[in-house]
Design a protein around this motif. Structure first.
Motif, mmCIF file in Angstrom:
data_model
loop_
_atom_site.group_PDB
_atom_site.id
_atom_site.type_symbol
_atom_site.label_atom_id
_atom_site.label_comp_id
_atom_site.label_asym_id
_atom_site.label_seq_id
_atom_site.Cartn_x
_atom_site.Cartn_y
_atom_site.Cartn_z
ATOM 1 N N ASP A 9 0.793 -1.249 0.000
ATOM 2 C CA ASP A 9 0.000 0.000 0.000
ATOM 3 C C ASP A 9 0.821 1.292 0.000
ATOM 4 O OD1 ASP A 9 -1.898 -1.950 0.262
ATOM 5 O OD2 ASP A 9 -2.739 -1.239 2.146
ATOM 6 N N PHE A 58 -2.062 7.444 1.008
ATOM 7 C CA PHE A 58 -1.515 7.296 2.364
ATOM 8 C C PHE A 58 -0.297 8.175 2.600
ATOM 9 C CE2 PHE A 58 -3.557 3.016 1.833
ATOM 10 C CZ PHE A 58 -4.567 3.238 2.757
ATOM 11 N N GLU A 68 -4.644 -0.821 -1.321
ATOM 12 C CA GLU A 68 -5.947 -0.898 -0.652
ATOM 13 C C GLU A 68 -6.924 -0.058 -1.465
ATOM 14 O OE1 GLU A 68 -5.981 -0.005 3.536
ATOM 15 O OE2 GLU A 68 -8.177 0.008 3.621
ATOM 16 N N LYS A 76 -7.616 -5.031 4.975
ATOM 17 C CA LYS A 76 -6.292 -4.705 5.497
ATOM 18 C C LYS A 76 -5.296 -5.802 5.110
ATOM 19 C CE LYS A 76 -8.109 -1.142 7.517
ATOM 20 N NZ LYS A 76 -8.306 0.004 6.595
ATOM 21 N N VAL A 131 3.233 0.244 4.181
ATOM 22 C CA VAL A 131 2.501 0.942 5.244
ATOM 23 C C VAL A 131 1.078 0.394 5.393
ATOM 24 C CG1 VAL A 131 3.829 3.036 4.882
ATOM 25 C CG2 VAL A 131 1.688 2.768 3.653
ATOM 26 N N THR A 132 0.497 0.649 6.560
ATOM 27 C CA THR A 132 1.171 1.082 7.765
ATOM 28 C C THR A 132 1.575 -0.170 8.561
ATOM 29 O OG1 THR A 132 -0.907 1.279 9.010
ATOM 30 C CG2 THR A 132 -0.098 3.251 7.914
ATOM 31 N N VAL A 145 -1.097 -1.840 10.766
ATOM 32 C CA VAL A 145 -2.417 -2.118 10.174
ATOM 33 C C VAL A 145 -2.222 -3.114 9.009
ATOM 34 C CG1 VAL A 145 -4.555 -1.140 9.252
ATOM 35 C CG2 VAL A 145 -3.246 0.147 10.938
ATOM 36 N N CYS A 146 -2.060 -2.609 7.789
ATOM 37 C CA CYS A 146 -2.072 -3.534 6.642
ATOM 38 C C CYS A 146 -0.849 -4.429 6.580
ATOM 39 C CB CYS A 146 -2.255 -2.742 5.352
ATOM 40 S SG CYS A 146 -3.910 -2.016 5.243
HETATM 41 C C1 C5J Z 1 -3.026 0.593 5.546
HETATM 42 C C2 C5J Z 1 -4.723 1.834 6.677
HETATM 43 N N1 C5J Z 1 -2.528 0.383 4.337
HETATM 44 N N2 C5J Z 1 -3.924 2.202 7.669
HETATM 45 N N3 C5J Z 1 -4.247 1.157 5.596
HETATM 46 O O1 C5J Z 1 -2.405 0.318 6.550
HETATM 47 O O2 C5J Z 1 -5.896 2.134 6.692
#
Ligand code: C5J
Length: 222
Positions: free
Chosen positions: A24, A29, A72, A132, A157-158, A161-162
């Motif tokens: 991503d 982002f 994403e 994610k 990233v991040t 998360v993903c």
């Molecule tokens: C990702 C998000 N790519 N933080 N997406 O981590 O929403």
């Protein structure tokens, strides 16, 4: 066999089974005016890792090892975006809204694109993912099987998360995963630190971590 000096212990790999997954690294982002900033985040943290991610990608390309990119994003009719994801909270921009870089996180829109410095080259796989995790509702596993990839290096990233979600999905599917520490970032420095620790704790319960220099050094001798 090759080795990468990693935490919590050395990562041993078979070059033919290695692939890089870049998660991503999208304009939405990383750039001012995008989705990440609309959620109140400092996107300069993401921009800062771009040269390091690029160095890692180029290292894989130079050795003709697979590079896979994820994005994403959702279909224009939002049929793959659960209302629970779109409607949550009070963001300035929601998924599908018209923003300065087109409709937010919609496939094909300018803001959804991968940063030009990290853009995929001909032949590289690009996974459009609605979740994610990059395995959810995508053909990622089929691609990895076709490539013979069993050991995955992660960037992007991040972190918490993903990236972490995808590493956990991969770990459950039997892949060995290594996260490139300086080629990943979070909007929250403390979350990055915590995610790295969670991944390599308990004897690499999710996977390994190493710096890009260490990964490239390992590839040089693999
Ligand atoms: C990702 C998000 N790519 N933080 N997406 O981590 O929403």
């Amino acid at each position: 066999m090759g080795t990468i000096a990693a935490e919590p212990f050395v990562f041993t790999f078979e070059p033919r089974s290695l692939a890089l997954i870049v998660i991503d690294m999208q304009r939405d982002f990383a750039e001012p005016g995008g989705f990440g900033e609309s959620l109140g985040n400092d996107v300069s943290r993401i921009q800062a890792i771009v040269p390091t991610v690029r160095r890692l990608i180029e290292g894989f390309r130079a050795r003709h090892l697979p590079v896979i990119h994820t994005m994403e994003c959702h279909r224009p009719d939002l049929s793959d975006c659960p209302p629970a994801k779109r409607d949550r909270g009070q963001p300035r921009l929601r998924i599908g809204d018209a923003g300065p870089m087109g409709r937010v996180l919609i496939a094909g829109e300018a803001g959804t694109a991968i940063l030009p410095e990290l853009a995929p080259i001909a032949g590289e796989i690009v996974i459009e993912k609605p979740g994610k995790g990059a395995f959810y509702a995508t053909a990622l596993q089929d691609h990895l099987t076709r490539l013979g990839a069993r050991q995955l290096v992660f960037a992007g990233v991040t972190t918490e998360v993903c990236v972490q979600t995808t590493m956990r999905e991969a770990n459950d599917r039997g892949y060995e995963c290594l996260l490139a520490e300086d080629a990943t970032e979070s909007y929250f420095p403390q979350f990055k630190v915590a995610a790295l620790e969670m991944i390599r704790a308990q004897g690499a319960i999710v996977g390994w971590t190493a710096r890009v220099d260490q990964v490239l050094e390992g590839l040089n001798h693999g």
